[in-house]
Design a protein around this motif. Structure first.
Motif, PDB file in Angstrom:
ATOM      1  N   GLY A 133      88.743  57.760  22.309  1.00 48.86           N
ATOM      2  CA  GLY A 133      87.916  57.287  21.201  1.00 48.86           C
ATOM      3  C   GLY A 133      87.388  55.890  21.448  1.00 48.86           C
ATOM      4  O   GLY A 133      86.213  55.600  21.209  1.00 48.86           O
ATOM      5  N   ASN A 134      88.256  55.000  21.948  1.00 43.81           N
ATOM      6  CA  ASN A 134      87.827  53.628  22.240  1.00 43.81           C
ATOM      7  C   ASN A 134      86.809  53.572  23.370  1.00 43.81           C
ATOM      8  O   ASN A 134      85.873  52.767  23.330  1.00 43.81           O
ATOM      9  CB  ASN A 134      89.037  52.748  22.565  1.00 43.81           C
ATOM     10  N   VAL A 135      86.977  54.418  24.367  1.00 43.48           N
ATOM     11  CA  VAL A 135      86.000  54.454  25.466  1.00 43.48           C
ATOM     12  C   VAL A 135      84.650  54.939  24.946  1.00 43.48           C
ATOM     13  O   VAL A 135      83.603  54.370  25.278  1.00 43.48           O
ATOM     14  CB  VAL A 135      86.508  55.325  26.637  1.00 43.48           C
ATOM     15  N   PHE A 136      84.651  55.976  24.108  1.00 41.42           N
ATOM     16  CA  PHE A 136      83.390  56.442  23.516  1.00 41.42           C
ATOM     17  C   PHE A 136      82.733  55.334  22.698  1.00 41.42           C
ATOM     18  O   PHE A 136      81.519  55.133  22.756  1.00 41.42           O
ATOM     19  CB  PHE A 136      83.606  57.678  22.631  1.00 41.42           C
ATOM     20  N   ALA A 137      83.536  54.612  21.914  1.00 43.10           N
ATOM     21  CA  ALA A 137      82.987  53.517  21.108  1.00 43.10           C
ATOM     22  C   ALA A 137      82.381  52.440  22.000  1.00 43.10           C
ATOM     23  O   ALA A 137      81.285  51.939  21.723  1.00 43.10           O
ATOM     24  CB  ALA A 137      84.079  52.912  20.229  1.00 43.10           C
ATOM     25  N   THR A 138      83.080  52.097  23.077  1.00 44.50           N
ATOM     26  CA  THR A 138      82.581  51.076  24.000  1.00 44.50           C
ATOM     27  C   THR A 138      81.267  51.521  24.635  1.00 44.50           C
ATOM     28  O   THR A 138      80.313  50.742  24.709  1.00 44.50           O
ATOM     29  CB  THR A 138      83.636  50.784  25.091  1.00 44.50           C
ATOM     30  N   ILE A 139      81.208  52.760  25.054  1.00 43.79           N
ATOM     31  CA  ILE A 139      79.974  53.288  25.651  1.00 43.79           C
ATOM     32  C   ILE A 139      78.832  53.234  24.637  1.00 43.79           C
ATOM     33  O   ILE A 139      77.713  52.818  24.958  1.00 43.79           O
ATOM     34  CB  ILE A 139      80.190  54.722  26.186  1.00 43.79           C
ATOM     35  N   GLY A 140      79.101  53.637  23.406  1.00 40.55           N
ATOM     36  CA  GLY A 140      78.066  53.604  22.374  1.00 40.55           C
ATOM     37  C   GLY A 140      77.585  52.195  22.076  1.00 40.55           C
ATOM     38  O   GLY A 140      76.380  51.947  21.962  1.00 40.55           O
ATOM     39  N   MET A 141      78.521  51.261  21.971  1.00 47.47           N
ATOM     40  CA  MET A 141      78.140  49.879  21.677  1.00 47.47           C
ATOM     41  C   MET A 141      77.373  49.265  22.841  1.00 47.47           C
ATOM     42  O   MET A 141      76.376  48.572  22.635  1.00 47.47           O
ATOM     43  CB  MET A 141      79.390  49.061  21.339  1.00 47.47           C
ATOM     44  N   LEU A 142      77.823  49.529  24.058  1.00 48.03           N
ATOM     45  CA  LEU A 142      77.096  49.017  25.219  1.00 48.03           C
ATOM     46  C   LEU A 142      75.718  49.674  25.334  1.00 48.03           C
ATOM     47  O   LEU A 142      74.766  49.037  25.790  1.00 48.03           O
ATOM     48  CB  LEU A 142      77.905  49.229  26.495  1.00 48.03           C
ATOM     49  N   GLY A 143      75.618  50.920  24.897  1.00 45.82           N
ATOM     50  CA  GLY A 143      74.324  51.595  24.903  1.00 45.82           C
ATOM     51  C   GLY A 143      73.313  50.919  23.997  1.00 45.82           C
ATOM     52  O   GLY A 143      72.110  50.948  24.238  1.00 45.82           O
ATOM     53  N   VAL A 144      73.794  50.280  22.931  1.00 42.58           N
ATOM     54  CA  VAL A 144      72.920  49.521  22.038  1.00 42.58           C
ATOM     55  C   VAL A 144      72.620  48.145  22.631  1.00 42.58           C
ATOM     56  O   VAL A 144      71.481  47.674  22.604  1.00 42.58           O
ATOM     57  CB  VAL A 144      73.562  49.365  20.637  1.00 42.58           C
ATOM     58  N   LEU A 145      73.640  47.494  23.169  1.00 46.03           N
ATOM     59  CA  LEU A 145      73.512  46.089  23.569  1.00 46.03           C
ATOM     60  C   LEU A 145      72.907  45.880  24.962  1.00 46.03           C
ATOM     61  O   LEU A 145      72.105  44.957  25.146  1.00 46.03           O
ATOM     62  CB  LEU A 145      74.874  45.400  23.487  1.00 46.03           C
ATOM     63  N   LEU A 146      73.300  46.684  25.929  1.00 46.19           N
ATOM     64  CA  LEU A 146      72.829  46.436  27.304  1.00 46.19           C
ATOM     65  C   LEU A 146      71.311  46.499  27.471  1.00 46.19           C
ATOM     66  O   LEU A 146      70.741  45.636  28.137  1.00 46.19           O
ATOM     67  CB  LEU A 146      73.515  47.385  28.285  1.00 46.19           C
ATOM     68  N   PRO A 147      70.623  47.476  26.892  1.00 48.66           N
ATOM     69  CA  PRO A 147      69.161  47.503  27.080  1.00 48.66           C
ATOM     70  C   PRO A 147      68.443  46.280  26.502  1.00 48.66           C
ATOM     71  O   PRO A 147      67.373  45.911  26.948  1.00 48.66           O
ATOM     72  CB  PRO A 147      68.717  48.763  26.333  1.00 48.66           C
ATOM     73  N   ARG A 148      69.047  45.637  25.519  1.00 51.81           N
ATOM     74  CA  ARG A 148      68.437  44.463  24.884  1.00 51.81           C
ATOM     75  C   ARG A 148      68.764  43.168  25.610  1.00 51.81           C
ATOM     76  O   ARG A 148      68.237  42.126  25.269  1.00 51.81           O
ATOM     77  CB  ARG A 148      68.907  44.373  23.432  1.00 51.81           C
ATOM     78  N   HIS A 149      69.674  43.242  26.567  1.00 48.97           N
ATOM     79  CA  HIS A 149      70.141  42.033  27.248  1.00 48.97           C
ATOM     80  C   HIS A 149      70.142  42.252  28.764  1.00 48.97           C
ATOM     81  O   HIS A 149      71.188  42.392  29.370  1.00 48.97           O
ATOM     82  CB  HIS A 149      71.539  41.643  26.785  1.00 48.97           C
ATOM     83  N   GLN A 150      68.983  42.256  29.335  1.00 53.19           N
ATOM     84  CA  GLN A 150      68.843  42.430  30.777  1.00 53.19           C
ATOM     85  C   GLN A 150      68.748  41.061  31.450  1.00 53.19           C
ATOM     86  O   GLN A 150      68.020  40.197  30.976  1.00 53.19           O
ATOM     87  CB  GLN A 150      67.585  43.244  31.109  1.00 53.19           C
ATOM     88  N   PRO A 151      69.515  40.856  32.542  1.00 54.63           N
ATOM     89  CA  PRO A 151      69.398  39.585  33.249  1.00 54.63           C
ATOM     90  C   PRO A 151      67.984  39.389  33.768  1.00 54.63           C
ATOM     91  O   PRO A 151      67.323  40.326  34.195  1.00 54.63           O
ATOM     92  CB  PRO A 151      70.377  39.698  34.406  1.00 54.63           C
ATOM     93  N   ALA A 152      67.533  38.144  33.725  1.00 58.20           N
ATOM     94  CA  ALA A 152      66.161  37.824  34.175  1.00 58.20           C
ATOM     95  C   ALA A 152      66.063  37.821  35.677  1.00 58.20           C
ATOM     96  O   ALA A 152      66.963  37.667  36.416  1.00 58.20           O
ATOM     97  CB  ALA A 152      65.758  36.472  33.633  1.00 58.20           C
TER      98      ALA A 152
END
Length: 152
Positions: A133-152
């Motif tokens: 459950g925690n891994v699924f939550a982490t994947i979901g949260m990173l799925g929201v956050l990572l696309p919005r925060h790409q290194p320049a």
């Protein structure tokens, strides 16, 4: 990134994480022909002080709703903190390693806290189910956050 954006992004990530865990445990409970047993158990532990010495917990709409609200709010708070950390990482991409370590440590710390405060819950809800459950939550949260925060 402005504070309002961090809060909105964090709330979205937190809600996605909470939903991922809820869906996982609904599927887990359905496979055992006990729908909503997990949130009832967790709600009883949180609100009724239920312990291994008490009578078995019956599935209860009251417990499920109360626990779901607290669970969602906890994830929103965690999501906001995580979004804030990603905002820092926007300025220094090396901070992403710290975020990765935080997420790994959180997985272990959550299980350790559960063992210390409510070990009896690991009988009806095995540790591996909590980790999934925690891994699924982490994947979901990173799925929201990572696309919005790409290194320049």
């Amino acid at each position: 990134m402005r504070a309002k954006n961090v809060l909105l992004e964090g709330a979205a990530a937190g809600l996605i994480g909470a939903v991922m865990v809820a869906v996982w445990f609904l599927a887990y409970d359905l496979l055992r022909d006990t729908p909503f047993r997990t949130p009832s158990l967790l709600g009883a532990a949180l609100f009724d002080g239920w312990s291994h010495a008490a009578a078995p917990v019956e599935t209860s709409t009251r417990l499920v709703v109360k626990y779901t609200i607290v669970h969602g709010l906890a994830f929103i708070v965690f999501g906001c903190g995580l979004a804030g950390l990603f905002a820092i990482a926007d300025r220094d991409f090396r901070f992403l390693f710290a975020i990765f370590m935080l997420l790994c440590c959180f997985q272990v710390a959550f299980l350790a806290l559960l063992v210390v405060l409510a070990e009896w819950l690991l009988d009806p809800i095995p540790w591996w189910a909590i980790m999934i459950g925690n891994v699924f939550a982490t994947i979901g949260m990173l799925g929201v956050l990572l696309p919005r925060h790409q290194p320049a």
